[in-house]
Design a protein around this motif. Structure first.
Motif, PDB file in Angstrom:
ATOM      1  N   MET A 179      -2.469  11.274 -20.643  1.00 43.12           N
ATOM      2  CA  MET A 179      -3.753  11.644 -21.245  1.00 43.12           C
ATOM      3  C   MET A 179      -4.034  13.137 -21.159  1.00 43.12           C
ATOM      4  SD  MET A 179      -6.274   8.444 -20.258  1.00 43.12           S
ATOM      5  CE  MET A 179      -5.743   8.256 -18.547  1.00 43.12           C
ATOM      6  N   ARG A 180      -3.359  13.846 -20.269  1.00 38.53           N
ATOM      7  CA  ARG A 180      -3.592  15.288 -20.147  1.00 38.53           C
ATOM      8  C   ARG A 180      -2.988  16.050 -21.314  1.00 38.53           C
ATOM      9  NH1 ARG A 180      -0.785  15.735 -14.393  1.00 38.53           N
ATOM     10  NH2 ARG A 180       0.723  14.640 -15.714  1.00 38.53           N
ATOM     11  N   ALA A 373     -11.207   8.160 -21.516  1.00 39.85           N
ATOM     12  CA  ALA A 373     -10.028   8.955 -21.156  1.00 39.85           C
ATOM     13  C   ALA A 373     -10.393  10.057 -20.175  1.00 39.85           C
ATOM     14  CB  ALA A 373      -9.392   9.535 -22.413  1.00 39.85           C
ATOM     15  N   ASP A 374     -11.484  10.777 -20.442  1.00 33.96           N
ATOM     16  CA  ASP A 374     -11.910  11.875 -19.564  1.00 33.96           C
ATOM     17  C   ASP A 374     -12.251  11.357 -18.168  1.00 33.96           C
ATOM     18  OD1 ASP A 374     -11.575  13.658 -21.614  1.00 33.96           O
ATOM     19  OD2 ASP A 374     -13.703  13.769 -22.155  1.00 33.96           O
ATOM     20  N   TYR A 383      -2.275   8.165 -16.919  1.00 34.05           N
ATOM     21  CA  TYR A 383      -1.530   7.464 -17.968  1.00 34.05           C
ATOM     22  C   TYR A 383      -2.375   6.328 -18.549  1.00 34.05           C
ATOM     23  CZ  TYR A 383       2.395   9.937 -15.878  1.00 34.05           C
ATOM     24  OH  TYR A 383       3.224  10.925 -15.381  1.00 34.05           O
ATOM     25  N   ALA A 384      -2.220   6.105 -19.848  1.00 33.94           N
ATOM     26  CA  ALA A 384      -3.019   5.068 -20.509  1.00 33.94           C
ATOM     27  C   ALA A 384      -2.333   4.584 -21.771  1.00 33.94           C
ATOM     28  CB  ALA A 384      -4.406   5.599 -20.850  1.00 33.94           C
ATOM     29  N   TYR A 389      -5.448   6.312 -28.603  1.00 38.48           N
ATOM     30  CA  TYR A 389      -4.212   7.071 -28.804  1.00 38.48           C
ATOM     31  C   TYR A 389      -3.349   6.442 -29.910  1.00 38.48           C
ATOM     32  CZ  TYR A 389      -5.617   9.363 -24.522  1.00 38.48           C
ATOM     33  OH  TYR A 389      -6.332  10.066 -23.586  1.00 38.48           O
ATOM     34  N   TYR A 390      -2.963   5.211 -29.730  1.00 41.27           N
ATOM     35  CA  TYR A 390      -2.112   4.549 -30.719  1.00 41.27           C
ATOM     36  C   TYR A 390      -2.396   3.050 -30.726  1.00 41.27           C
ATOM     37  CZ  TYR A 390       0.842   8.770 -30.463  1.00 41.27           C
ATOM     38  OH  TYR A 390       1.306  10.055 -30.482  1.00 41.27           O
ATOM     39  N   ARG A 391      -2.351   2.482 -31.906  1.00 40.55           N
ATOM     40  CA  ARG A 391      -2.350   1.024 -32.034  1.00 40.55           C
ATOM     41  C   ARG A 391      -0.902   0.532 -31.932  1.00 40.55           C
ATOM     42  NH1 ARG A 391      -6.910  -1.505 -34.137  1.00 40.55           N
ATOM     43  NH2 ARG A 391      -8.628  -0.057 -34.559  1.00 40.55           N
ATOM     44  N   PRO A 392      -0.693  -0.746 -31.621  1.00 39.74           N
ATOM     45  CA  PRO A 392       0.680  -1.269 -31.635  1.00 39.74           C
ATOM     46  C   PRO A 392       1.309  -1.078 -33.015  1.00 39.74           C
ATOM     47  CG  PRO A 392      -0.808  -2.823 -30.559  1.00 39.74           C
ATOM     48  CD  PRO A 392      -1.676  -1.767 -31.174  1.00 39.74           C
ATOM     49  N   MET A 393       2.586  -0.756 -33.032  1.00 39.49           N
ATOM     50  CA  MET A 393       3.291  -0.488 -34.286  1.00 39.49           C
ATOM     51  C   MET A 393       4.667  -1.145 -34.245  1.00 39.49           C
ATOM     52  SD  MET A 393       4.283   3.513 -33.502  1.00 39.49           S
ATOM     53  CE  MET A 393       2.600   3.901 -32.976  1.00 39.49           C
TER      54      MET A 393
END
Length: 408
Positions: A179-180, A373-374, A383-384, A389-393
């Protein structure tokens, strides 16, 4: 046979009347014989049989079908009448003097469309099994929703193996990020089912079904193979793969050949075991712990990593953390969602501090907002994975994403 014949004849001769089946079963009746003796068990069954016989009449037939299964086919005016019969029999059984706890359950099916008595009994049994063993539920009515669910589950059972054969089971990956920086540090393999007509069968619809009938073992094997194959393809292209965690069902863990299966798949593709962390849900750690821990330790000695999924979702596994059986904890989405409240923030902050103090890696699940996230980063969880950030793909898209990020 006499019960089925007499009941069918009764309903045929009285088409103008409403009939229902009340089916009764005793939860874990075998334990009555074991703890109280077969003689006492037989006396109890005779007593229950006499209770059902009290309702035999011009428009009612009773039967003792087998062991602790009793059935009544009776005319009724309204559903309350059927409820009253069930409650009365339950009250009389409760008053029976025996040193074992007796827990009867009643399934009820009303004949709404000229059903055969055997089908009515099957439907009553479906209703009964919904509540069997639940002390505070005495009866359950069969309804069309129950039938639709039964048919849907049967279709899942019939279709799952052909779906595997025809590549309708798809491997999706949800990236895990730092996340950083936003850098992708790994992924989680998630199963998706796309029918040949393009429609989707969602995981919460089919996974509970295949866990019950054992086909989850086949799906697990299929997913593991796909993940290892794509990791190897990346290596062949000269790319550095990231770990992709694979979910391991509770049923798989307790198979005798579990360790061999895992080793065989990594050996087949000649990949580092650390590249496929094994995710096991928190609930799996609450039963047959010693057997599970032995297998985990054996695989850890060979370089595999274990991740506890859904940590904090409802089961107590603090003892497992103390005994160092996992390498990583996945903080459940419910903790992340609760940062909107003061208590939620306090709880999540302290969970993170505890995991860090124990020296265990962690990742937060279900991160959907910048605020979440913050908060996580500021409190030591870096970590996340989540929609923020992203959906499953599809795994093919994930590979392309890794290749693209490697060039940047």
């Amino acid at each position: 046979k006499a019960f089925f014949y007499q009941s069918n004849e009764l309903m045929k001769k009285n088409p103008d009347k409403r009939f229902a089946v009340i089916r009764m079963d005793i939860y874990h009746f075998k334990t009555v014989n074991e703890f109280c003796g077969r003689q006492e068990g037989d006396k109890l069954l005779k007593y229950i049989s006499e209770l059902f016989q009290r309702y035999i009449g011009e428009y009612a037939v009773a039967g003792h079908l087998r062991a602790d299964i009793f059935t009544l086919c009776t005319k009724f005016e309204d559903e309350q009448q059927l409820i009253d019969i069930s409650k009365y029999i339950k009250k009389e059984i409760d008053s029976y003097e025996i040193s074992c706890k007796i827990i009867p359950a009643f399934g009820i099916c009303t004949n709404a469309g000229n059903l055969d008595i055997s089908l009515m009994c099957d439907y009553a049994d479906l209703a009964l099994n919904r509540i069997k063993g639940k002390v505070f539920r005495v009866y359950e009515f069969y309804d069309t929703d129950m039938r639709e669910k039964m048919l849907f589950e049967k279709k899942i059972e019939n279709d799952i193996l052909p779906a595997l054969k025809n590549d309708c089971i798809k491997t999706y990956i949800q990236p895990k990020v730092d996340m950083r920086t936003g850098r992708i540090v790994g992924g989680e393999a998630l199963v998706r089912w796309q029918r040949e007509d393009g429609s989707m069968v969602y995981p919460d619809e089919f996974i509970p079904v295949i866990e019950k009938n054992g086909y989850v073992l086949d799906v697990d094997d299929y997913m593991w193979d796909k993940v290892c194959y794509y990791i190897k393809q990346l290596e062949k292209k000269g790319k550095t793969p990231v770990p992709i965690s694979i979910n391991v069902s509770r049923m798989h863990v307790y198979q005798e050949d579990f360790i061999d299966r895992i080793k065989k798949i990594t050996s087949k593709y000649d990949i580092n075991p650390k590249l496929i962390p094994l995710e096991i849900t928190e609930s799996a750690f609450t039963s047959e712990e010693s057997s599970l821990y032995r297998k985990i330790k054996s695989l850890q000695d060979c370089g595999y990593r274990f991740s506890m999924d859904d940590f904090g979702s409802g089961y107590s596994s603090l003892g497992m953390l103390k005994d160092e059986h996992v390498d990583e904890v996945k903080i459940d989405k419910t903790f992340v969602d609760d940062i909107a409240t003061d208590k939620g923030r306090i709880l999540l902050k302290n969970v993170i501090q505890m995991i860090r103090a124990l020296g265990i890696d962690m990742i937060a699940e279900g991160v959907e907002t910048k605020e979440q996230a913050d908060f996580l980063v500021n409190n030591g969880c870096i970590y996340a994975q989540g929609f923020y950030y992203y959906r499953p793909m599809p795994i093919e898209d994930f590979v392309l994403l890794l290749e693209k990020s490697g060039k940047e």
